[in-house]
Write an enzyme that holds these catalytic residues in place. Structure first.
Site, short mmCIF file in Angstrom:
data_model
loop_
_atom_site.label_atom_id
_atom_site.label_comp_id
_atom_site.label_asym_id
_atom_site.label_seq_id
_atom_site.Cartn_x
_atom_site.Cartn_y
_atom_site.Cartn_z
N LYS A 134 -9.36 -11.12 1.57
CA LYS A 134 -8.67 -9.87 1.92
C LYS A 134 -9.60 -8.73 1.53
O LYS A 134 -10.40 -8.87 0.60
CB LYS A 134 -7.35 -9.75 1.15
CG LYS A 134 -6.34 -8.87 1.83
CD LYS A 134 -5.61 -9.63 2.92
CE LYS A 134 -4.46 -8.87 3.49
NZ LYS A 134 -3.63 -9.78 4.31
P1 NAD Z 1 1.00 -1.65 9.93
O1 NAD Z 1 0.04 -0.71 9.32
O2 NAD Z 1 0.94 -1.88 11.40
O3 NAD Z 1 2.50 -1.20 9.58
C1 NAD Z 1 2.89 -0.99 8.26
C2 NAD Z 1 4.29 -0.40 8.27
O4 NAD Z 1 4.74 -0.25 6.92
C3 NAD Z 1 4.38 0.98 8.92
O5 NAD Z 1 5.57 1.10 9.67
C4 NAD Z 1 4.42 1.92 7.71
O6 NAD Z 1 5.06 3.13 7.98
C5 NAD Z 1 5.24 1.07 6.75
N1 NAD Z 1 5.09 1.51 5.36
C6 NAD Z 1 3.95 1.84 4.71
N2 NAD Z 1 4.22 2.25 3.47
C7 NAD Z 1 5.56 2.18 3.33
C8 NAD Z 1 6.45 2.49 2.29
N3 NAD Z 1 6.00 2.94 1.15
N4 NAD Z 1 7.79 2.30 2.49
C9 NAD Z 1 8.26 1.86 3.67
N5 NAD Z 1 7.44 1.55 4.71
C10 NAD Z 1 6.13 1.71 4.54
O7 NAD Z 1 0.84 -3.03 9.13
P2 NAD Z 1 1.27 -4.49 9.59
O8 NAD Z 1 0.06 -5.15 10.16
O9 NAD Z 1 2.50 -4.43 10.38
O10 NAD Z 1 1.54 -5.20 8.18
C11 NAD Z 1 2.80 -5.13 7.52
C12 NAD Z 1 2.87 -6.25 6.48
O11 NAD Z 1 2.70 -7.51 7.13
C13 NAD Z 1 1.81 -6.22 5.38
O12 NAD Z 1 2.36 -6.73 4.18
C14 NAD Z 1 0.74 -7.18 5.89
O13 NAD Z 1 -0.05 -7.70 4.87
C15 NAD Z 1 1.63 -8.23 6.51
N6 NAD Z 1 0.97 -9.06 7.51
C16 NAD Z 1 0.37 -8.53 8.60
C17 NAD Z 1 -0.21 -9.37 9.54
C18 NAD Z 1 -0.82 -8.85 10.82
O14 NAD Z 1 -1.17 -9.68 11.67
N7 NAD Z 1 -0.92 -7.56 11.03
C19 NAD Z 1 -0.22 -10.76 9.32
C20 NAD Z 1 0.41 -11.27 8.20
C21 NAD Z 1 1.00 -10.42 7.30
#
Ligand code: NAD
Length: 448
Positions: A134
């Protein structure tokens, strides 16, 4: 270098997203959370259950490498700012390091160590030929222009140099990054390290746009995998999803795709939150329209078809399913006491603290753990990497079919371990992963 400015907050200043906008309501209440220690404690518990040899447990308790780079970037104003970037390589006994790149103002070494370890368990559970990693940069990507974002990304990947590579360490999108970020990363890598054999290095990052070697189905893959696991859980619990209600935290890549795909199964989104606040709509949001709105405006703030509610009220909304899809440590004891749902499916990595998890368990609320639930993203990233190696382009149907099978296999491996060892699903995911990792260490032994 007097004109270099540090973008990050001073040490100890735990700023929240709302602080940045001058508001007082905190959205991250548990700022002194030791995520890496939490992951280590799950590892220790699962190692006991799985009978993991002590030397393997000990190797897996720390990352193999922690890379930190500082790099200057010219901002639109003409000033230069110094950024700090990380890449944590946790383990690569099963294959190249694999994991996302996060751009967020709270990025820290310890959190990335935890997230990198979770990638190792995830790839091992899903039987992928990858290890765990990561990385990211500590800054708020919303504070910079598109051109600045491009230069920050390019300088970061240039600074990482040959610490990444298609057979060594393969980044992907995470919070604050997306397909465009990966396109810049690929272009930078190809024009520096990989310049003599450009096609051979296409697989240096995954989650790329389809036009530059990405795969169909990657954009929705994590959300799709989450929806598959919710479906498998519903089948086993004779729980009809049709007409049920969802509350969702985070409406980015993961959250928005979960909402849209669950709406196809008759589940309505009644509460949603992001870094700007929380909204409720008892009639159910139009998930497509909200997705388009967020893509255009960057957040749910100002969306007309919903009423504002507090974070506390959001967590106590009457619903059936809760999918946290934002950041780690969002469900502590207070949130776990407030939740009025049957299931928490961890779309985000590490959204429940151990204390929060204990409350959910006591209250009989089921938890589908991150290690399995959000593994659809890395699974389809693997398909992208295979297509790049073979110069192939699979259809969306082919990707979808493989993903569903992979998620079902992962679910069954988790269930089987949980039944055999009388443990919860989280420890079962860790247990399956540890068994696979231990077999590799047993066969290869420790060098020299
Ligand atoms: P992203 O940046 O597209 O979206 C993140 C979201 O979280 C946004 O809507 C943002 O406004 C919200 N957010 C940020 N800070 C916040 C807070 N303090 N309170 C409430 N909401 C908040 O990111 P993503 O890719 O959707 O990732 C989200 C989660 O999923 C993370 O934990 C990431 O590690 C996990 N994840 C992502 C993927 C992927 O393929 N993108 C894969 C596995 C896991």
């Amino acid at each position: 270098m007097n004109d270099l400015k540090q973008p990050s907050a001073p040490p100890g200043a735990h700023r929240t997203a709302s602080d940045e906008r001058g508001q007082s309501s905190a959205v991250e209440p548990h700022s002194r959370y030791h995520f890496f220690r939490v992951i280590q404690s799950y590892l220790d518990a699962a190692a006991k259950l799985a009978g993991t040899p002590e030397h393997v447990r000990s190797i897996l308790s720390e990352p193999k490498a922690e890379i930190i780079v500082h790099f200057p970037v010219r901002m639109d104003s003409g000033e230069y700012r110094l950024f700090k970037g990380y890449r944590i390589q946790h383990n690569n006994i099963l294959g190249p390091y694999k994991g996302g790149m996060r751009y967020h103002e709270h990025v820290s070494l310890d959190d990335l160590k935890a997230l990198a370890a979770v990638m190792t368990w995830k790839c091992a559970l899903m039987d992928l030929p990858f290890g765990g990693a990561k990385g990211g940069i500590k800054f708020n990507p919303r504070d910079v222009s598109r051109d600045e974002l491009s230069r920050i990304t390019r300088r970061f990947f240039h600074a990482l140099g040959s610490n990444i590579g298609p057979d060594y360490d393969i980044p992907a999108p995470d919070v604050g990054t997306n397909a465009q970020t990966m396109a810049w990363a690929l272009d930078t890598y190809m024009n520096t390290v990989g310049m003599v054999s450009k096609q051979a290095v296409l697989g240096v990052v995954t989650g790329k746009p389809v036009s530059v070697g990405g795969t169909h189905g990657r954009e929705k893959a994590t959300g799709q995998g989450i929806v598959h696991t919710i479906r498998f859980w519903a089948e086993r619990n004779k729980f009809d999803l049709q007409g049920k209600k969802l509350i969702l935290q985070g409406y980015g890549n993961v959250g928005s795709n979960v909402a849209v795909l669950l709406s196809h199964l008759g589940v309505s989104l009644v509460g949603v939150g992001d870094h700007t606040g929380y909204l409720v709509n008892p009639e159910g949001f139009n998930t497509y329209r909200l997705k388009q709105y967020v893509e255009k405006n960057g957040s749910i703030a100002g969306y007309p078809n919903g009423s504002k509610i507090s974070r506390e009220d959001f967590f106590s909304l009457q619903a059936d399913l809760f999918v946290p899809a934002a950041l780690e440590n969002q469900v502590g004891p207070a949130e776990a006491e407030a939740l009025q749902v049957r299931l928490v499916a961890e779309g985000a990595n590490g959204p429940c603290s151990p204390e929060g998890e204990a409350v959910l368990q006591r209250r009989g609320i089921d938890i589908l753990p991150d290690v399995l639930v959000n593994a659809g993203g890395v699974t389809v990233s693997y398909y992208e990497w295979v297509q790049n190696r073979r110069s192939e382009q699979w259809t969306l149907e082919e990707v979808d079919e493989r993903l569903e099978r992979a998620m079902r296999d992962g679910y069954e491996r988790m269930e089987h371990f949980a039944r055999a060892h009388h443990c919860d699903f989280r420890l079962a995911c860790y247990g399956v992963a540890l068994e696979r990792l231990a077999r590799a260490y047993e066969a290869r032994e420790i060098f020299p």
